[in-house]
Scaffold this motif. Structure first.
Motif, mmCIF file in Angstrom:
data_model
loop_
_atom_site.group_PDB
_atom_site.id
_atom_site.type_symbol
_atom_site.label_atom_id
_atom_site.label_comp_id
_atom_site.label_asym_id
_atom_site.label_seq_id
_atom_site.Cartn_x
_atom_site.Cartn_y
_atom_site.Cartn_z
ATOM 1 N N GLY A 1 -4.492 8.557 -2.163
ATOM 2 C CA GLY A 1 -3.936 8.321 -0.842
ATOM 3 C C GLY A 1 -2.906 7.218 -0.775
ATOM 4 N N ARG A 2 -2.592 6.587 -1.909
ATOM 5 C CA ARG A 2 -1.596 5.520 -1.946
ATOM 6 C C ARG A 2 -0.588 5.763 -3.051
ATOM 7 N N THR A 3 0.676 5.476 -2.768
ATOM 8 C CA THR A 3 1.729 5.621 -3.764
ATOM 9 C C THR A 3 1.732 4.399 -4.678
ATOM 10 N N PRO A 4 1.654 4.589 -5.991
ATOM 11 C CA PRO A 4 1.701 3.431 -6.897
ATOM 12 C C PRO A 4 3.042 2.711 -6.808
ATOM 13 N N ALA A 5 3.038 1.456 -7.180
ATOM 14 C CA ALA A 5 4.292 0.710 -7.314
ATOM 15 C C ALA A 5 5.155 1.388 -8.371
ATOM 16 N N PRO A 6 6.475 1.226 -8.305
ATOM 17 C CA PRO A 6 7.345 1.884 -9.293
ATOM 18 C C PRO A 6 7.173 1.307 -10.694
ATOM 19 N N GLY A 7 7.396 2.141 -11.689
ATOM 20 C CA GLY A 7 7.357 1.686 -13.077
ATOM 21 C C GLY A 7 5.938 1.444 -13.548
ATOM 22 N N SER A 8 5.740 0.310 -14.216
ATOM 23 C CA SER A 8 4.436 -0.074 -14.741
ATOM 24 C C SER A 8 4.360 -1.591 -14.756
ATOM 25 N N GLN A 9 3.148 -2.118 -14.911
ATOM 26 C CA GLN A 9 3.018 -3.567 -15.002
ATOM 27 C C GLN A 9 3.713 -4.096 -16.243
ATOM 28 N N GLU A 10 3.730 -3.311 -17.310
ATOM 29 C CA GLU A 10 4.418 -3.747 -18.524
ATOM 30 C C GLU A 10 5.909 -3.943 -18.279
ATOM 31 N N ILE A 11 6.544 -2.976 -17.610
ATOM 32 C CA ILE A 11 7.971 -3.110 -17.305
ATOM 33 C C ILE A 11 8.200 -4.286 -16.360
ATOM 34 N N PHE A 12 7.334 -4.428 -15.357
ATOM 35 C CA PHE A 12 7.445 -5.534 -14.411
ATOM 36 C C PHE A 12 7.351 -6.877 -15.143
ATOM 37 N N GLY A 13 6.426 -6.970 -16.093
ATOM 38 C CA GLY A 13 6.313 -8.188 -16.891
ATOM 39 C C GLY A 13 7.539 -8.429 -17.750
ATOM 40 N N ASP A 14 8.065 -7.358 -18.347
ATOM 41 C CA ASP A 14 9.277 -7.486 -19.170
ATOM 42 C C ASP A 14 10.461 -7.961 -18.332
ATOM 43 N N LEU A 15 10.585 -7.434 -17.118
ATOM 44 C CA LEU A 15 11.657 -7.861 -16.217
ATOM 45 C C LEU A 15 11.502 -9.336 -15.853
ATOM 46 N N THR A 16 10.265 -9.731 -15.564
ATOM 47 C CA THR A 16 10.005 -11.125 -15.208
ATOM 48 C C THR A 16 10.373 -12.056 -16.359
ATOM 49 N N GLU A 17 9.987 -11.674 -17.566
ATOM 50 C CA GLU A 17 10.304 -12.492 -18.736
ATOM 51 C C GLU A 17 11.813 -12.600 -18.941
ATOM 52 N N ALA A 18 12.522 -11.477 -18.811
ATOM 53 C CA ALA A 18 13.974 -11.486 -18.986
ATOM 54 C C ALA A 18 14.650 -12.310 -17.894
ATOM 55 N N TRP A 19 14.138 -12.226 -16.675
ATOM 56 C CA TRP A 19 14.669 -13.016 -15.556
ATOM 57 C C TRP A 19 14.541 -14.507 -15.860
ATOM 58 N N ILE A 20 13.382 -14.923 -16.345
ATOM 59 C CA ILE A 20 13.162 -16.332 -16.669
ATOM 60 C C ILE A 20 14.064 -16.766 -17.820
ATOM 61 N N GLU A 21 14.144 -15.938 -18.849
ATOM 62 C CA GLU A 21 14.975 -16.282 -20.017
ATOM 63 C C GLU A 21 16.453 -16.399 -19.648
ATOM 64 N N ALA A 22 16.878 -15.651 -18.631
ATOM 65 C CA ALA A 22 18.279 -15.717 -18.196
ATOM 66 C C ALA A 22 18.546 -16.872 -17.252
ATOM 67 N N GLY A 23 17.506 -17.652 -16.951
ATOM 68 C CA GLY A 23 17.697 -18.827 -16.103
ATOM 69 C C GLY A 23 17.058 -18.747 -14.746
ATOM 70 N N ALA A 24 16.438 -17.593 -14.430
ATOM 71 C CA ALA A 24 15.702 -17.416 -13.161
ATOM 72 C C ALA A 24 16.568 -17.658 -11.936
ATOM 73 N N SER A 25 17.849 -17.324 -12.007
ATOM 74 C CA SER A 25 18.701 -17.413 -10.822
ATOM 75 C C SER A 25 18.295 -16.332 -9.821
ATOM 76 N N CYS A 26 18.629 -16.574 -8.575
ATOM 77 C CA CYS A 26 18.254 -15.660 -7.490
ATOM 78 C C CYS A 26 19.448 -14.866 -6.994
ATOM 79 N N PRO A 27 19.184 -13.694 -6.425
ATOM 80 C CA PRO A 27 20.274 -12.933 -5.788
ATOM 81 C C PRO A 27 20.857 -13.743 -4.631
ATOM 82 N N SER A 28 22.092 -13.467 -4.286
ATOM 83 C CA SER A 28 22.703 -14.189 -3.154
ATOM 84 C C SER A 28 22.426 -13.453 -1.861
#
Length: 200
Positions: free
Chosen positions: A173-200
């Motif tokens: 009865g619920r739609t899962p979040a997109p992708g997977s937790q592994e991809i989400f973790g990989d994105l988070t790691e890459a974001w931090i490694e790139a300096g963790a800047s934010c969108p404008s």
């Protein structure tokens, strides 16, 4: 509470939240590797992370007020419950009154009651409903508003925490979040490694 946050909380309570396109796919960090500027790449990575962060599976438990949401349409929780002093519900009506350690399918009907151990709201300081990607990003980086976490602890939370992982296994009865937790973790790691800047 500021006037702005109080007004936002009233708006969120009064206005049903339209569910976003829940079929959104999630790209891995390799898709953004051609962006040479670190700040631009980090901002793009966070926008991709935000496909998960702003999905109902996450927003329902990250309200900017004291009432959880439920379902893909992010309706106010029924029955009516409140945050309580420790984010686990009011005395006598704790989250675990109805939510057990795992999803439980309805008997004789479609749907399920979500469950995980633990089951609770995110702290009020980490409310996301109604915030832009840039505002959520700034909040995530601020120890005073992110549960006193370092960036390394945010990575661990996003990549390994079981309650975060529930978003990809939310029950019937619920739609899962997109992708997977592994991809989400990989994105988070890459974001931090790139300096963790934010969108404008």
């Amino acid at each position: 509470m500021t006037i702005r946050s109080a007004a936002l909380a009233l708006l969120v309570l009064a206005t049903p939240v339209a569910a976003q396109d829940l079929a959104t796919e999630l790209s891995g960090p390799e898709v953004f590797s051609d962006i040479e500027d670190d700040a631009s790449r980090a901002a793009a990575l966070f926008d991709e992370m935000a496909k998960v962060i702003t999905h109902p599976r996450c927003l329902n438990c990250h309200p900017v007020d004291n009432i959880p949401r439920q379902g893909d349409d992010m309706a106010l929780h029924q029955p009516h419950v409140v945050r309580g002093e420790d984010d686990h519900g009011a005395v006598g009506m704790e989250c675990t009154t109805c939510h057990s350690t795992e999803n439980v399918a309805y008997t004789g009907a479609e749907g399920s009651i979500p469950g995980h151990d633990p089951w609770h709201l995110a702290p009020l300081s980490t409310g996301w409903i109604g915030l832009s990607n840039a505002e959520i990003c700034a909040q995530l980086k601020d120890p005073e508003r992110n549960g006193d976490r370092t960036l390394a602890e945010i990575l661990e939370h996003n990549a390994e925490d079981g309650l975060v992982g529930w978003a990809w296994h939310p029950g019937e009865g619920r739609t899962p979040a997109p992708g997977s937790q592994e991809i989400f973790g990989d994105l988070t790691e890459a974001w931090i490694e790139a300096g963790a800047s934010c969108p404008s």
